[in-house]
Design a protein around this motif. Sequence first.
Motif, PDB file in Angstrom:
ATOM      1  N   ASP A 113       0.926  -1.269   0.009  1.00 29.86           N
ATOM      2  CA  ASP A 113       0.023   0.060  -0.067  1.00 29.86           C
ATOM      3  C   ASP A 113       0.830   1.179  -0.057  1.00 29.86           C
ATOM      4  OD1 ASP A 113      -2.549   1.322   0.171  1.00 29.86           O
ATOM      5  OD2 ASP A 113      -1.978   1.827   2.239  1.00 29.86           O
ATOM      6  N   ARG A 114       2.084   1.238   0.882  1.00 34.61           N
ATOM      7  CA  ARG A 114       2.887   2.461   0.822  1.00 34.61           C
ATOM      8  C   ARG A 114       3.436   2.488  -0.434  1.00 34.61           C
ATOM      9  NH1 ARG A 114       4.226   0.306   5.911  1.00 34.61           N
ATOM     10  NH2 ARG A 114       6.032  -0.648   5.168  1.00 34.61           N
ATOM     11  N   LEU A 115       4.088   1.468  -0.975  1.00 27.87           N
ATOM     12  CA  LEU A 115       4.679   1.426  -2.426  1.00 27.87           C
ATOM     13  C   LEU A 115       3.627   1.927  -3.520  1.00 27.87           C
ATOM     14  CD1 LEU A 115       7.191   0.913  -4.074  1.00 27.87           C
ATOM     15  CD2 LEU A 115       6.363  -1.497  -4.468  1.00 27.87           C
ATOM     16  N   GLN A 116       2.524   1.768  -3.623  1.00 29.15           N
ATOM     17  CA  GLN A 116       1.599   2.150  -4.138  1.00 29.15           C
ATOM     18  C   GLN A 116       1.226   3.788  -4.210  1.00 29.15           C
ATOM     19  OE1 GLN A 116      -0.288   0.255  -7.025  1.00 29.15           O
ATOM     20  NE2 GLN A 116      -0.879   2.643  -7.375  1.00 29.15           N
ATOM     21  N   ARG A 117       1.106   4.076  -2.896  1.00 29.78           N
ATOM     22  CA  ARG A 117       0.914   5.564  -2.840  1.00 29.78           C
ATOM     23  C   ARG A 117       2.181   6.274  -3.223  1.00 29.78           C
ATOM     24  NH1 ARG A 117       0.225   6.006   3.071  1.00 29.78           N
ATOM     25  NH2 ARG A 117       0.193   3.786   3.212  1.00 29.78           N
ATOM     26  N   GLN A 118       3.429   5.816  -3.100  1.00 32.24           N
ATOM     27  CA  GLN A 118       4.621   6.656  -3.582  1.00 32.24           C
ATOM     28  C   GLN A 118       4.591   6.395  -5.009  1.00 32.24           C
ATOM     29  OE1 GLN A 118       7.760   4.308  -1.532  1.00 32.24           O
ATOM     30  NE2 GLN A 118       7.498   5.387   0.226  1.00 32.24           N
ATOM     31  N   ALA A 119       4.267   5.226  -5.660  1.00 26.14           N
ATOM     32  CA  ALA A 119       4.323   5.387  -7.086  1.00 26.14           C
ATOM     33  C   ALA A 119       3.040   6.421  -7.646  1.00 26.14           C
ATOM     34  CB  ALA A 119       3.767   3.891  -7.741  1.00 26.14           C
ATOM     35  N   ASP A 120       2.063   6.368  -6.911  1.00 24.35           N
ATOM     36  CA  ASP A 120       0.880   7.328  -7.525  1.00 24.35           C
ATOM     37  C   ASP A 120       1.468   8.802  -7.288  1.00 24.35           C
ATOM     38  OD1 ASP A 120      -0.776   5.203  -8.035  1.00 24.35           O
ATOM     39  OD2 ASP A 120      -1.902   5.609  -6.021  1.00 24.35           O
ATOM     40  N   ARG A 121       2.111   9.184  -6.099  1.00 22.04           N
ATOM     41  CA  ARG A 121       2.705  10.421  -5.918  1.00 22.04           C
ATOM     42  C   ARG A 121       3.845  10.785  -7.022  1.00 22.04           C
ATOM     43  NH1 ARG A 121       6.630  11.850  -1.194  1.00 22.04           N
ATOM     44  NH2 ARG A 121       7.029  13.933  -1.703  1.00 22.04           N
ATOM     45  N   LEU A 122       4.599   9.624  -7.290  1.00 23.78           N
ATOM     46  CA  LEU A 122       5.794   9.954  -8.343  1.00 23.78           C
ATOM     47  C   LEU A 122       5.071  10.197  -9.730  1.00 23.78           C
ATOM     48  CD1 LEU A 122       8.643   9.804  -8.958  1.00 23.78           C
ATOM     49  CD2 LEU A 122       8.500   7.473  -9.490  1.00 23.78           C
ATOM     50  N   SER A 144      12.925  16.608  -8.559  1.00 28.29           N
ATOM     51  CA  SER A 144      12.131  15.621  -7.785  1.00 28.29           C
ATOM     52  C   SER A 144      12.843  14.942  -6.785  1.00 28.29           C
ATOM     53  CB  SER A 144      11.407  14.720  -8.564  1.00 28.29           C
ATOM     54  OG  SER A 144      10.838  13.609  -7.705  1.00 28.29           O
TER      55      SER A 144
END
Length: 147
Positions: A113-122, A144
């Motif tokens: 879930d954290r990785l998905q949020r970081q990917a979305d933010r990226l 960035s």
Amino acid sequence: MASATGAPFLYYWYAGSMPLATTDSTVLLPLAMTADAGWPVMAGRSAMVGEAGRTMGDVVDSVRRVTATIAEIAAASAEQSAGLAQINQSIGQIDGITQQNAALVEEAAAAADRLQRQADRLVALVGQFRSDGIRGARNALQFSAGS
């Protein structure tokens, strides 16, 4: 007292359900005395005593076999109890491992879930930049990475 033939009677105790010491003469049974030998006629009773002895021997043998069978059952029960204790211990270990696995799955799900949020933010950050070729993309990535 004499028998019908004139031979005297000997009395012995009837060992059935009567007490051994009694004054009641009705519990005494007569044995006829033979005139020539002077001994009680016991041929039939001797056979009965022999048969009773063999029967008692059979009973004792049967009790020994039953005792041996009970000992075997007790030994088998002890083995079964030990086996069940081992199974119980194994189930406890499996339960502990299952709980550890469940905790690891929760941790992996949280990390995903954290990785998905970081990917979305990226993706959102990269989408904000307008690039004019490779130089613009490099600048955007460097900017960035610096923040």
